[in-house]
Design an enzyme around this catalytic site. Structure first.
Site, PDB file in Angstrom:
ATOM      1  N   ASN A  89       0.794  -1.225   0.000  1.00 44.28           N
ATOM      2  CA  ASN A  89       0.000   0.000   0.000  1.00 44.28           C
ATOM      3  C   ASN A  89       0.830   1.280   0.000  1.00 44.28           C
ATOM      4  O   ASN A  89       0.325   2.332  -0.381  1.00 44.28           O
ATOM      5  CB  ASN A  89      -0.927  -0.013   1.239  1.00 44.28           C
ATOM      6  CG  ASN A  89      -1.657   1.298   1.429  1.00 44.28           C
ATOM      7  OD1 ASN A  89      -2.513   1.665   0.624  1.00 44.28           O
ATOM      8  ND2 ASN A  89      -1.312   2.027   2.480  1.00 44.28           N
ATOM      9  N   TYR A 163       3.108   9.062 -11.519  1.00 47.97           N
ATOM     10  CA  TYR A 163       2.159   8.244 -10.759  1.00 47.97           C
ATOM     11  C   TYR A 163       1.442   7.241 -11.670  1.00 47.97           C
ATOM     12  O   TYR A 163       1.330   6.052 -11.334  1.00 47.97           O
ATOM     13  CB  TYR A 163       1.146   9.162 -10.068  1.00 47.97           C
ATOM     14  CG  TYR A 163       0.208   8.468  -9.122  1.00 47.97           C
ATOM     15  CD1 TYR A 163       0.638   8.057  -7.868  1.00 47.97           C
ATOM     16  CD2 TYR A 163      -1.118   8.244  -9.467  1.00 47.97           C
ATOM     17  CE1 TYR A 163      -0.223   7.421  -6.983  1.00 47.97           C
ATOM     18  CE2 TYR A 163      -1.991   7.617  -8.595  1.00 47.97           C
ATOM     19  CZ  TYR A 163      -1.535   7.214  -7.354  1.00 47.97           C
ATOM     20  OH  TYR A 163      -2.399   6.591  -6.488  1.00 47.97           O
ATOM     21  N   LYS A 167       1.600   3.105 -11.411  1.00 47.52           N
ATOM     22  CA  LYS A 167       0.411   2.306 -11.134  1.00 47.52           C
ATOM     23  C   LYS A 167       0.081   1.349 -12.276  1.00 47.52           C
ATOM     24  O   LYS A 167      -0.508   0.284 -12.051  1.00 47.52           O
ATOM     25  CB  LYS A 167      -0.775   3.217 -10.808  1.00 47.52           C
ATOM     26  CG  LYS A 167      -0.596   4.014  -9.513  1.00 47.52           C
ATOM     27  CD  LYS A 167      -0.331   3.094  -8.327  1.00 47.52           C
ATOM     28  CE  LYS A 167      -0.238   3.854  -7.021  1.00 47.52           C
ATOM     29  NZ  LYS A 167       0.014   2.979  -5.857  1.00 47.52           N
TER      30      LYS A 167
END
Length: 253
Positions: A89, A163, A167
């Site tokens: 996470n 980002y 991802k």
């Protein structure tokens, strides 16, 4: 997987989604290894899960540092006599446009450091933690579960070159690991949240938050508890592997 008494590692456990998932799993009777960089935030999470009678320990680690990750996961396995699950996470944001131009001249650009720092935590960190968790699962002969946190931004989002790339990479690793690790009884899945209500979104201007809410068919932002519920589902559903669950209120339709 029956979550009760299983040893589950959560990175980025000091707040937000990490804390919500820790609380959800504590209610199911999991033994928790809480990993983050900040001791104060970790202590808050620890206090809350201990209040639910959870067996939990905290570990201060830099997920982007190989030595730190290797020693942390070895210590966790030693402390708990193995590892059954991991929620990858930990993550950061350092948003910015690739380039900014004015009157035909480029006035700024995303720096390599700005790009690399996000890749180091969000992608390399997931790789290192996933690798070490799988190593300990195999070593202790545990049929475990790895959950990687992706994002709907993996499809590309303005101002998030770094980002979005990280991802998207997380999803590719999820599918690859599911194929590679299935022979050892290890399942791997990913969660791709949309915009979730956190301290950051609460601090937004009301009109900006309202625009975000109107973009979703459900008409609101998600909650950390809804993401935690999804993690619980992946752990408990033994037929789930190699897939990504989008929890975004219909944003990506």
């Amino acid at each position: 997987m029956d979550i009760k008494d299983k040893v589950i590692v959560i990175t980025g456990a000091g707040g937000g989604l990490g804390r919500a998932m820790a609380l959800q799993l504590a209610k199911q009777g999991a033994k928790l290894a809480l990993v983050d960089l900040g001791n104060d935030a970790l202590q808050v999470t620890l206090d809350q899960v201990v209040a639910l009678d959870a067996n939990a320990k905290t570990y201060n680690a830099d997920v982007s540092n190989e030595t730190s990750v290797e020693s942390t996961f070895s210590q966790i396995a030693e402390d708990f006599n193995g590892i059954d699950g991991l929620i990858n996470n930990a993550g950061i944001l350092r948003d910015g446009l690739l380039l900014k131009a004015k009157d035909g001249d480029v006035v700024s650009k995303m720096s390599l450091e700005q790009f690399q720092s996000v890749i180091d935590v969000n992608l390399t960190g997931v790789f290192l933690c996933g690798r070490e968790a799988a190593l300990q699962m195999i070593k202790y002969k545990r049929q475990g579960v790895i959950i990687n946190m992706s994002s709907v931004a993996r499809q590309g989002n303005m101002g998030q070159t770094n980002y979005s790339a990280s991802k998207a990479g997380v999803v590719a690793m999820t599918v690859t690991w599911a194929r590679e690790l299935g022979r050892y009884g290890i399942r791997v899945g990913a969660i791709a949240p949309g915009v979730i209500r956190t301290a950051m979104t609460d601090a937004m201007k009301p009109e900006m938050r309202e625009r975000l809410e109107k973009m979703k068919p459900v008409g609101r932002l998600g909650t950390p508890e809804e993401i935690a519920h999804t993690a619980k589902y992946i752990f408990e559903n033994d037929f789930f592997t190699g897939r990504v669950i989008e929890i975004d209120g219909g944003l990506a339709m």
